[in-house]
Design a protein around this motif. Structure first.
Motif, mmCIF file in Angstrom:
data_model
loop_
_atom_site.group_PDB
_atom_site.id
_atom_site.type_symbol
_atom_site.label_atom_id
_atom_site.label_comp_id
_atom_site.label_asym_id
_atom_site.label_seq_id
_atom_site.Cartn_x
_atom_site.Cartn_y
_atom_site.Cartn_z
ATOM 1 N N UNK A 70 -28.832 0.071 18.205
ATOM 2 C CA UNK A 70 -28.432 0.142 19.614
ATOM 3 C C UNK A 70 -29.537 0.824 20.406
ATOM 4 N N UNK A 71 -29.439 0.746 21.723
ATOM 5 C CA UNK A 71 -30.518 1.271 22.565
ATOM 6 C C UNK A 71 -30.437 2.768 22.822
ATOM 7 N N UNK A 72 -29.218 3.333 22.861
ATOM 8 C CA UNK A 72 -29.097 4.749 23.217
ATOM 9 C C UNK A 72 -28.446 5.552 22.090
ATOM 10 N N UNK A 73 -28.738 6.825 22.075
ATOM 11 C CA UNK A 73 -28.158 7.726 21.083
ATOM 12 C C UNK A 73 -26.657 7.889 21.306
ATOM 13 N N UNK A 74 -26.228 7.872 22.572
ATOM 14 C CA UNK A 74 -24.803 8.013 22.885
ATOM 15 C C UNK A 74 -24.002 6.850 22.304
ATOM 16 N N UNK A 75 -24.523 5.626 22.468
ATOM 17 C CA UNK A 75 -23.842 4.453 21.921
ATOM 18 C C UNK A 75 -23.783 4.538 20.392
ATOM 19 N N UNK A 76 -24.830 5.030 19.800
ATOM 20 C CA UNK A 76 -24.895 5.182 18.353
ATOM 21 C C UNK A 76 -23.841 6.182 17.864
ATOM 22 N N UNK A 77 -23.725 7.306 18.554
ATOM 23 C CA UNK A 77 -22.733 8.321 18.185
ATOM 24 C C UNK A 77 -21.308 7.805 18.380
ATOM 25 N N UNK A 78 -21.073 7.025 19.445
ATOM 26 C CA UNK A 78 -19.762 6.443 19.693
ATOM 27 C C UNK A 78 -19.361 5.508 18.544
ATOM 28 N N UNK A 79 -20.305 4.653 18.122
ATOM 29 C CA UNK A 79 -20.039 3.742 17.009
ATOM 30 C C UNK A 79 -19.781 4.500 15.714
ATOM 31 N N UNK A 80 -20.550 5.551 15.493
ATOM 32 C CA UNK A 80 -20.381 6.344 14.268
ATOM 33 C C UNK A 80 -18.991 6.970 14.222
ATOM 34 N N UNK A 81 -18.523 7.460 15.356
ATOM 35 C CA UNK A 81 -17.187 8.050 15.436
ATOM 36 C C UNK A 81 -16.118 7.007 15.106
ATOM 37 N N UNK A 82 -16.279 5.792 15.643
ATOM 38 C CA UNK A 82 -15.310 4.719 15.378
ATOM 39 C C UNK A 82 -15.303 4.340 13.897
ATOM 40 N N UNK A 83 -16.482 4.264 13.302
ATOM 41 C CA UNK A 83 -16.574 3.892 11.887
ATOM 42 C C UNK A 83 -15.974 4.980 11.007
ATOM 43 N N UNK A 84 -16.250 6.225 11.325
ATOM 44 C CA UNK A 84 -15.686 7.332 10.548
ATOM 45 C C UNK A 84 -14.171 7.419 10.725
ATOM 46 N N UNK A 85 -13.660 6.891 11.849
ATOM 47 C CA UNK A 85 -12.208 6.877 12.088
ATOM 48 C C UNK A 85 -11.524 5.725 11.356
ATOM 49 N N UNK A 91 -30.443 3.767 15.130
ATOM 50 C CA UNK A 91 -29.783 3.046 14.043
ATOM 51 C C UNK A 91 -28.668 3.885 13.429
ATOM 52 N N UNK A 92 -27.617 3.193 13.019
ATOM 53 C CA UNK A 92 -26.651 3.744 12.084
ATOM 54 C C UNK A 92 -26.947 3.063 10.761
#
Length: 135
Positions: free
Chosen positions: A54-69, A126-127
């Motif tokens: 993804x392009x931004x760190x915020x989007x990356x962190x948002x996706x990581x939170x969803x995956x961990x959930x 990247x995640x």
């Protein structure tokens, strides 16, 4: 010429070099066999991983939170990453040094089966999910 002097006890002379008379194909085959046996002993580390870019760190962190959930990594990769949806972010199997240094550092040192990131490279954020790793 071409004959080997043998002592009275029918043992080869100490100067006898069996490769001196061997064909080039025999030497090549022997050399390749030795290399293959050395490679089996010193197998290079290999890994298989998936990623989402993804392009931004915020989007990356948002996706990581969803995956961990509980969200599926593959589905998130197909949905949020401009990769082929069938691949689902799969990078396949690769050796150490084949990917960018930031990838290698994570993939060959961190825990398998967990989501790592954000990892910043020249391409974006990247995640990473390490699927498997050998040696």
């Amino acid at each position: 010429r071409g004959f080997v002097v043998v002592s009275d006890q029918r043992r080869p002379c100490p100067r006898f070099d069996p490769w001196r008379f061997a064909s080039i194909d025999a030497r090549r085959t022997h050399f390749i066999d030795r290399l293959n046996s050395m490679n089996r002993e010193n197998i290079m580390a290999r890994a298989r991983a998936r990623h989402i870019l993804v392009e931004t760190e915020e989007a990356c962190l948002r996706l990581k939170t969803q995956i961990e959930a509980g969200a599926d990594f593959g589905e998130m990769a197909a949905k949020h990453f401009n990769a082929h949806p069938v691949a689902r972010g799969d990078l396949g199997e690769f050796g150490q040094g084949q990917m960018v240094a930031e990838f290698d550092k994570v993939v060959f040192n961190d825990a398998i089966g967990k989501v790592h990131g954000p990892v910043r490279t020249q391409f974006g954020y990247h995640l990473l999910e390490i699927v498997s790793r050998t040696a």
